[in-house]
Design an enzyme around this catalytic site. Structure first.
Site, short mmCIF file in Angstrom:
data_model
loop_
_atom_site.label_atom_id
_atom_site.label_comp_id
_atom_site.label_asym_id
_atom_site.label_seq_id
_atom_site.Cartn_x
_atom_site.Cartn_y
_atom_site.Cartn_z
N GLY A 170 -47.32 9.09 1.42
CA GLY A 170 -46.25 9.82 0.73
C GLY A 170 -45.82 9.07 -0.52
O GLY A 170 -46.26 7.96 -0.78
N TYR A 195 -58.69 11.28 15.25
CA TYR A 195 -57.49 11.97 14.76
C TYR A 195 -57.12 13.13 15.68
O TYR A 195 -55.97 13.31 16.07
CB TYR A 195 -57.74 12.48 13.34
CG TYR A 195 -56.58 13.25 12.76
CD1 TYR A 195 -55.46 12.57 12.29
CD2 TYR A 195 -56.59 14.64 12.71
CE1 TYR A 195 -54.37 13.28 11.77
CE2 TYR A 195 -55.51 15.35 12.20
CZ TYR A 195 -54.41 14.66 11.73
OH TYR A 195 -53.34 15.36 11.22
N GLY A 227 -44.02 12.76 2.37
CA GLY A 227 -45.39 13.28 2.28
C GLY A 227 -45.39 14.72 1.81
O GLY A 227 -44.35 15.29 1.44
N PHE A 228 -46.55 15.30 1.83
CA PHE A 228 -46.73 16.65 1.29
C PHE A 228 -45.89 17.68 2.06
O PHE A 228 -44.94 18.27 1.51
CB PHE A 228 -48.23 16.98 1.33
CG PHE A 228 -48.56 18.42 1.14
CD1 PHE A 228 -48.07 19.14 0.06
CD2 PHE A 228 -49.41 19.07 2.05
CE1 PHE A 228 -48.40 20.48 -0.11
CE2 PHE A 228 -49.74 20.40 1.87
CZ PHE A 228 -49.23 21.10 0.80
N LYS A 274 -53.67 13.65 17.91
CA LYS A 274 -52.78 14.82 17.80
C LYS A 274 -52.65 15.54 19.13
O LYS A 274 -51.58 16.05 19.48
CB LYS A 274 -53.29 15.76 16.70
CG LYS A 274 -53.00 15.24 15.31
CD LYS A 274 -51.52 15.34 15.03
CE LYS A 274 -51.01 14.44 13.94
NZ LYS A 274 -49.54 14.47 13.82
N ALA A 313 -45.43 17.50 14.87
CA ALA A 313 -46.52 18.18 14.16
C ALA A 313 -47.85 17.89 14.82
O ALA A 313 -48.30 16.76 14.91
CB ALA A 313 -46.56 17.71 12.70
N ASP A 366 -39.97 7.21 5.60
CA ASP A 366 -41.39 7.24 5.23
C ASP A 366 -41.81 5.82 4.86
O ASP A 366 -41.03 5.09 4.23
CB ASP A 366 -41.59 8.16 4.01
CG ASP A 366 -43.01 8.67 3.90
OD1 ASP A 366 -43.20 9.90 3.94
OD2 ASP A 366 -43.94 7.85 3.77
#
Ligand code: UDP
Length: 329
Positions: A36, A150, A10-11, A154, A118, A31
Site C-alpha cells: 500500500g 496464497y 492498499g488498493f 485465504k 477478505a 497498514d
C-alpha cells in the site's frame, strides 16, 4: 459509524476508506505500506481519517482500536502474483497469523464489531468448473507452483472466520473477491489491467502471458466496496463465504485488444511465456467466473460499472501521468 481497515492504504482498502468517509463515517487505517502507499489515501479528502503505519502482527494499539470500532475490514495480506511468488513464507505468516491476531483481539474485546475477512477467488484453486459457486468442492495441487500457498492461506482465513463465528459469535462476513480493478491499483505486483493501461498509453507492446486464452472476470473496485459494505452489515452473510465479483468473463487477449481499442493506442500485443513472467513451473488458472446469485439473494447489490467504463476511466486518469517517449512516471 467508526470503521477500522487493516491494509487500508492498499488498493481495495483505500476505496473502502473513501467509500465510508463519503458516508460521513470516521475511519482508522492501519497498514505496513509493504504494497500500500500513503498516496492512495491522499487521493481523496481524508477528513475523519487517521492513518497508522504499523505491522498488524506486532502492533500494540490493536486491542484499543478494535474496542472502538463498529466495523472492521481485514484487507491486510500479501497480495499480487509477483509478490506471492517471491515471498512464499510471508504469504502464510502475514495472511494466516495476521487474521488470527485480529480475530483474537475481536474475541477479547467483547464489543462484537462487524468484521469482514477478505477471502479470494483463488480458494477455488484448480477447479475445472466453468462457473464458480460457493458450494463446489475445491481442488488444489500443492506441487504446482504459483497460487496454492496464497489460495490455502485465504482458505485458512475463511476457516478461521467461521471458527470465531461459532465459538465467539463474531458477526463476520467472508467475501471471496474476484479480480477487482480500478483507480490506484498498481501494476508493480503483477495485476494485469494497470499494466495494460500503462503499456497502451506509453505505446509499448501489451505483454500477454501465455496465449491469452485464460479468462478472468473483472469487477470495478467501486462496485466491490459497495458489495462489501452491504455484506458486512447483513446478518445473512455472516459466517459463510460469498462471491463478490462481476460474472462477465473475458480472455486476457480480448482484454488487451479492448484496452488498445479504447485508448486508440498503436501498441501491439506481445505474447510472453508464463515462465518468463512468473518463473519455472508456474501453473496458471485458465478460467475464472463467479456466480453471484448468493450475493444478490442476500443484498440488493447491482453492478454500476461495466469493464469498458472502468477502462475509459483508467485511461482518462492515467493520461496525465504518462510522459512522452513511452517512459512511465
Ligand atoms: N497477465 C498478463 N500480462 C501481465 C500481467 C498479467 O497477461 O502483464 C495475465 C496473468 O497471467 C493472468 C491474468 O492476466 O492470466 C490476470 O492476472 P492478475 O495478476 O491481474 O490476476 P490473477 O492471475 O491473480 O487472477
Amino acid at each position: 459509524m467508526h470503521i477500522l481497515i487493516t491494509g487500508g492504504a492498499g488498493f481495495i482498502g483505500s476505496h473502502l476508506a473513501e467509500h465510508h468517509l463519503g458516508k460521513g463515517h470516521s475511519v482508522v487505517v492501519i497498514d505496513d505500506l509493504s504494497t500500500g502507499s500513503v498516496g492512495n489515501l491522499s487521493a481523496f479528502n481524508q477528513g475523519r481519517c487517521v492513518f497508522n503505519k504499523c505491522d498488524l502482527l506486532t502492533w500494540e494499539g490493536l486491542d484499543e482500536e478494535v474496542k472502538l470500532a463498529d466495523r472492521i475490514y481485514h484487507m491486510a495480506a500479501v497480495v499480487g502474483m509477483f509478490r506471492v511468488l517471491e515471498q512464499p513464507i510471508e504469504v502464510t505468516r502475514v495472511n494466516v497469523l495476521g487474521t488470527e491476531r485480529l480475530l483474537e483481539s475481536v474475541a477479547r474485546a467483547k464489543t462484537l464489531p462487524e468484521v469482514l475477512i477478505a477471502s479470494s477467488s483463488s480458494v477455488y484453486g484448480h477447479s475445472h468448473e466453468k462457473e464458480l459457486r460457493e458450494g463446489i468442492e475445491l481442488v488444489f495441487a500443492p506441487e504446482k507452483a504459483g497460487l496454492t500457498g496464497y489460495a490455502l492461506s485465504k482458505l485458512t482465513n475463511e476457516i478461521q472466520a467461521m471458527a470465531y463465528r461459532k465459538v465467539h459469535g463474531i458477526p463476520v462476513s467472508i467475501p471471496r473477491l474476484f479480480n477487482a480493478v480500478g483507480p490506484r491499483q498498481s501494476g508493480n505486483y503483477g495485476f494485469v489491467l494497470p499494466r495494460f493501461i500503462k503499456q497502451a498509453l506509453s505505446g509499448v507492446p501489451l505483454t500477454v502471458y501465455g496465449d491469452g486464452t485464460q479468462t478472468r472476470s473483472f469487477c470495478d473496485v467501486r462496485d466491490t466496496v459497495r458489495a462489501l459494505d452491504m455484506l458486512a452489515g447483513h446478518p445473512k452473510a455472516w459466517g459463510e463465504p460469498v462471491n463478490v465479483g462481476n460474472p462477465r468473463e473475458i480472455s486476457i487477449l480480448d482484454l488487451a485488444k479492448l484496452v488498445i481499442e479504447h485508448s486508440g493506442s498503436r501498441s501491439t500485443i506481445e505474447f510472453v511465456p508464463f515462465e518468463k513472467g512468473y518463473g519455472e513451473s508456474f501453473w496458471q488458472i485458465t478460467q475464472r467466473r463467479p456466480v453471484v446469485e448468493k450475493l444478490q439473494q442476500i443484498t440488493t447489490f447491482k453492478h454500476a460499472w461495466t469493464l469498458e467504463m472502468t477502462i475509459d476511466d483508467l485511461l482518462e486518469r492515467n493520461r496525465s501521468n504518462i510522459v512522452p517517449e513511452g517512459r512511465l512516471l
